[in-house]
Design a protein around this motif. Structure first.
Motif, mmCIF file in Angstrom:
data_model
loop_
_atom_site.group_PDB
_atom_site.id
_atom_site.type_symbol
_atom_site.label_atom_id
_atom_site.label_comp_id
_atom_site.label_asym_id
_atom_site.label_seq_id
_atom_site.Cartn_x
_atom_site.Cartn_y
_atom_site.Cartn_z
ATOM 1 N N ASN A 1 0.788 -1.237 0.000
ATOM 2 C CA ASN A 1 0.000 0.000 0.000
ATOM 3 C C ASN A 1 0.817 1.283 0.000
ATOM 4 O O ASN A 1 0.290 2.355 -0.288
ATOM 5 C CB ASN A 1 -1.006 0.012 1.155
ATOM 6 C CG ASN A 1 -0.353 -0.007 2.526
ATOM 7 O OD1 ASN A 1 0.852 0.177 2.666
ATOM 8 N ND2 ASN A 1 -1.164 -0.242 3.539
ATOM 9 N N ASP A 2 2.119 1.195 0.326
ATOM 10 C CA ASP A 2 2.955 2.400 0.248
ATOM 11 C C ASP A 2 2.967 2.957 -1.174
ATOM 12 O O ASP A 2 2.924 4.181 -1.369
ATOM 13 C CB ASP A 2 4.386 2.090 0.689
ATOM 14 C CG ASP A 2 4.509 1.956 2.198
ATOM 15 O OD1 ASP A 2 3.605 2.448 2.907
ATOM 16 O OD2 ASP A 2 5.486 1.357 2.669
ATOM 17 N N ALA A 3 3.041 2.059 -2.158
ATOM 18 C CA ALA A 3 3.087 2.503 -3.552
ATOM 19 C C ALA A 3 1.798 3.235 -3.925
ATOM 20 O O ALA A 3 1.826 4.284 -4.579
ATOM 21 C CB ALA A 3 3.301 1.307 -4.474
ATOM 22 N N THR A 4 0.648 2.707 -3.498
ATOM 23 C CA THR A 4 -0.639 3.344 -3.805
ATOM 24 C C THR A 4 -0.749 4.696 -3.121
ATOM 25 O O THR A 4 -1.190 5.678 -3.718
ATOM 26 C CB THR A 4 -1.790 2.433 -3.339
ATOM 27 O OG1 THR A 4 -1.496 1.089 -3.652
ATOM 28 C CG2 THR A 4 -3.090 2.841 -3.995
ATOM 29 N N GLY A 5 -0.358 4.748 -1.850
ATOM 30 C CA GLY A 5 -0.433 6.002 -1.118
ATOM 31 C C GLY A 5 0.478 7.072 -1.702
ATOM 32 O O GLY A 5 0.085 8.242 -1.806
ATOM 33 N N LEU A 6 1.696 6.682 -2.101
ATOM 34 C CA LEU A 6 2.625 7.657 -2.663
ATOM 35 C C LEU A 6 2.149 8.154 -4.029
ATOM 36 O O LEU A 6 2.374 9.324 -4.380
ATOM 37 C CB LEU A 6 4.021 7.043 -2.779
ATOM 38 C CG LEU A 6 4.723 6.758 -1.439
ATOM 39 C CD1 LEU A 6 6.038 6.029 -1.659
ATOM 40 C CD2 LEU A 6 4.951 8.046 -0.656
ATOM 41 N N LEU A 7 1.471 7.296 -4.800
ATOM 42 C CA LEU A 7 0.889 7.749 -6.062
ATOM 43 C C LEU A 7 -0.224 8.758 -5.799
ATOM 44 O O LEU A 7 -0.307 9.797 -6.467
ATOM 45 C CB LEU A 7 0.349 6.566 -6.857
ATOM 46 C CG LEU A 7 -0.448 6.929 -8.124
ATOM 47 C CD1 LEU A 7 0.456 7.633 -9.129
ATOM 48 C CD2 LEU A 7 -1.087 5.691 -8.748
ATOM 49 N N ALA A 8 -1.084 8.448 -4.846
ATOM 50 C CA ALA A 8 -2.155 9.386 -4.491
ATOM 51 C C ALA A 8 -1.574 10.714 -4.012
ATOM 52 O O ALA A 8 -2.108 11.788 -4.323
ATOM 53 C CB ALA A 8 -3.045 8.770 -3.413
ATOM 54 N N LEU A 9 -0.474 10.653 -3.264
ATOM 55 C CA LEU A 9 0.176 11.883 -2.805
ATOM 56 C C LEU A 9 0.718 12.673 -3.993
ATOM 57 O O LEU A 9 0.611 13.909 -4.024
ATOM 58 C CB LEU A 9 1.317 11.542 -1.838
ATOM 59 C CG LEU A 9 2.138 12.728 -1.329
ATOM 60 C CD1 LEU A 9 1.264 13.701 -0.552
ATOM 61 C CD2 LEU A 9 3.302 12.247 -0.471
ATOM 62 N N GLU A 10 1.278 11.980 -4.955
ATOM 63 C CA GLU A 10 1.785 12.643 -6.165
ATOM 64 C C GLU A 10 0.669 13.417 -6.851
ATOM 65 O O GLU A 10 0.846 14.583 -7.250
ATOM 66 C CB GLU A 10 2.366 11.578 -7.102
ATOM 67 C CG GLU A 10 2.890 12.094 -8.428
ATOM 68 C CD GLU A 10 3.338 10.952 -9.340
ATOM 69 O OE1 GLU A 10 3.021 11.001 -10.539
ATOM 70 O OE2 GLU A 10 4.008 10.024 -8.849
ATOM 71 N N PHE A 11 -0.506 12.794 -6.996
ATOM 72 C CA PHE A 11 -1.641 13.471 -7.622
ATOM 73 C C PHE A 11 -2.144 14.625 -6.761
ATOM 74 O O PHE A 11 -2.484 15.698 -7.263
ATOM 75 C CB PHE A 11 -2.777 12.479 -7.870
ATOM 76 C CG PHE A 11 -2.528 11.538 -9.007
ATOM 77 C CD1 PHE A 11 -1.542 11.798 -9.954
ATOM 78 C CD2 PHE A 11 -3.256 10.382 -9.144
ATOM 79 C CE1 PHE A 11 -1.297 10.935 -10.996
ATOM 80 C CE2 PHE A 11 -3.037 9.508 -10.199
ATOM 81 C CZ PHE A 11 -2.051 9.787 -11.129
#
Length: 528
Positions: A158-168
């Motif tokens: 889930n770190d990858a998903t959260g960091l993508l959401a943060l990028e957006f």
């Protein structure tokens, strides 16, 4: 320059000293060490005169995170990860999206100091759970293995998903442009596919080198190269460094039985456990030590407002997980039954609740918050940046301390603690190993020369005794009194031999080199 280096040395030494002291305190209190270290860091931050140690997000992401993720993936069972994939993905992707959207809506309607874009950013930061905190606490309280497997898998992905959401989220605030759903889906797909692909390629290359090397220090250094290499390669390709490290760790863990000799394997486990403890100890201690920096930019807010927001956001984060966890569990059950053809019974309401209650946050969330840019594209300050960092810090404290400390009594109250009975798979594996050994002994005895008959008889008797004790325990569920006593006497014999070795060295009859060589043989015997 000399004074600067001396200052860094002092800070590093203090951190290691605190990790040792409070890590030992956690062991004595029988409390998971992340909880104790965070509280200790929080208390130490109030001590006057101590150097203030700020947490650099680049150091967390580039230096500390790769080996921690690699070791966590190495320890994960690929079979169990694959078997629980439906549950893991619904948490690692579905729950992340639900938390981000929930925080975005709350930022608009419940918290007057945030609006939906900054709420989106905060949701992306606090959505991912911490890989170490959740599993270390879960294992200590004896949660059912399947719950622990799901929590491990979730926190790895889930770190990858959260960091993508943060990028957006950051892009929306900085530029004022909202990415389309299609662009987000394509970006997520690239992050996943490219990240996993790069991780597997790095793992394959390292595996090839490992097959041609049999040297402990070199092979363990290659493990570090794999962790950092996978992360850096993926980040350079603008893919997910997190997923690359996880994929690389899972791949090499599966292949390690092909290239690790027994001696190197013992060295590797010892080294990685030490690295894992030191890095995690420093990280959780640093979280607590960040309080002065977190409060530094909040002079314009009243203490009452900050406390109310901290309590409100922390409660919301916990509530969003609990709201998702029940329908998510039932959906996962449907997918596993309907599409994956698994006969797994649906988890009880108690098990689902405990899975929801173990959503601890950690250093990735704080590092993500600190990585928010200070200004936007137009040069204006990033809105509510200091408040977001404070609220992230609050969520980490509440989930780690409140949920972490209440989890053991909750598990006991719900009757979900491990009963400590025999592991069926382990018993079966031990039985087959012993039967294979006995078969080989019999075949080798028939082929070998008659003068070795007594040696084979000793081997056969030893393994047959172990098999008899194991079958007695497995079939009758009785106490393995004989087997336990046998192990006890064997350890006493090893202790006597070790003492004799030390006496011989102390009286000058053998050298330290001979001592270490024979001591290693005894150590290897004791680990069997």
């Amino acid at each position: 320059m000399h004074e600067g280096i001396r200052g860094i040395e002092t800070v590093f030494l203090l951190l290691l000293l605190f990790v040792v002291i409070f890590g030992d305190l956690a062991r004595r209190l029988k409390v998971a060490y992340p909880i104790v270290l965070v509280i200790a860091g929080l208390l130490v931050s109030f001590v006057p005169g101590l150097p203030k140690i700020s947490l650099n997000p680049e150091i967390i992401f580039l230096v500390i995170l790769p080996p921690l993720l690699f070791h966590a993936a190495w320890e994960t069972s690929w079979r169990d990860f694959r078997y629980n994939i439906a549950s893991i993905l619904l948490l690692a992707f579905g729950l992340i999206g639900f938390t981000v959207l929930g925080m975005a809506l709350a930022g608009e309607r419940l918290f007057s100091l945030l609006y939906w874009r900054t709420g989106f950013v905060l949701g992306a930061i606090v959505a991912p759970t911490d890989a170490i905190a959740a599993t270390s606490i879960a294992k200590r309280v004896g949660l059912p293995q399947q719950i622990t497997d799901i929590l491990e898998g979730e926190s790895l992905v889930n770190d990858a998903t959260g960091l993508l959401a943060l990028e957006f989220g950051v892009a929306m605030v900085v530029s004022g442009v909202t990415p389309s759903f299609g662009a987000g889906a394509l970006r997520l797909l690239y992050l996943i596919v490219a990240g996993i692909g790069i991780g597997v390629v790095v793992g394959w290359v390292v595996h090839w080198f490992e097959l041609h090397i049999d040297d402990g220090p070199i092979e363990m250094t290659l493990g570090l190269v794999a962790a950092y290499g996978a992360y850096i390669a993926a980040e350079e390709a603008h893919a997910s460094g997190v997923l690359a490290v996880v994929a690389c760790g899972l791949y090499l863990s599966r292949k390690s039985t092909e290239y690790f000799s027994p001696g190197v394997r013992l060295q590797a486990y010892a080294l990685w456990n030490a690295i894992d403890f030191v890095l995690n100890g420093v990280v959780f201690l640093l979280i607590g030590l960040q309080l002065p920096f977190v409060l530094a930019g909040l002079h314009s807010y009243s203490k009452l407002t900050l406390l109310a927001y901290a309590a409100g956001v922390s409660t919301l984060v916990i509530a969003l997980r609990l709201l998702w966890i029940y329908p998510g569990a039932y959906l996962a059950y449907y997918i596993r039954r309907r599409f994956l053809k698994q006969t797994e019974p649906i988890a009880s309401a108690k098990q689902i609740f405990v899975t929801g209650w173990t959503g601890m946050r950690g250093v990735v969330s704080l590092a993500a918050a600190l990585s928010i840019p200070e200004t936007m594209a137009n040069g204006q300050p990033f809105p509510s940046r200091n408040l977001i960092i404070f609220l992230t810090f609050s969520v980490i404290l509440v989930t780690l301390v409140l949920q972490g400390l209440t989890l053991p009594p909750l598990v006991r109250a719900l009757g979900l603690g491990s009963v400590g009975g025999p592991d069926g798979e382990e018993v079966e594996a031990r039985r087959l190993m012993l039967e294979s050994a006995l078969t080989y002994i019999q075949e080798a005895r028939e082929r070998d020369q008659p003068e070795f008959e007594e040696m084979y008889e000793d081997f056969a008797e030893h393994h047959q005794d172990r098999l008899t004790a194991l079958l007695s325990h497995s079939d009758n569920n009785a106490d393995m009194t004989q087997y336990a006593r046998q192990r006890e006497v064997a350890f006493e014999l090893l202790k006597i031999q070790r003492k004799t070795l030390v006496d011989l060295r102390n009286t000058g009859r053998i050298s330290d080199t001979v001592l270490r060589r024979l001591e290693r043989e005894l150590d290897l015997s004791e680990t069997k």
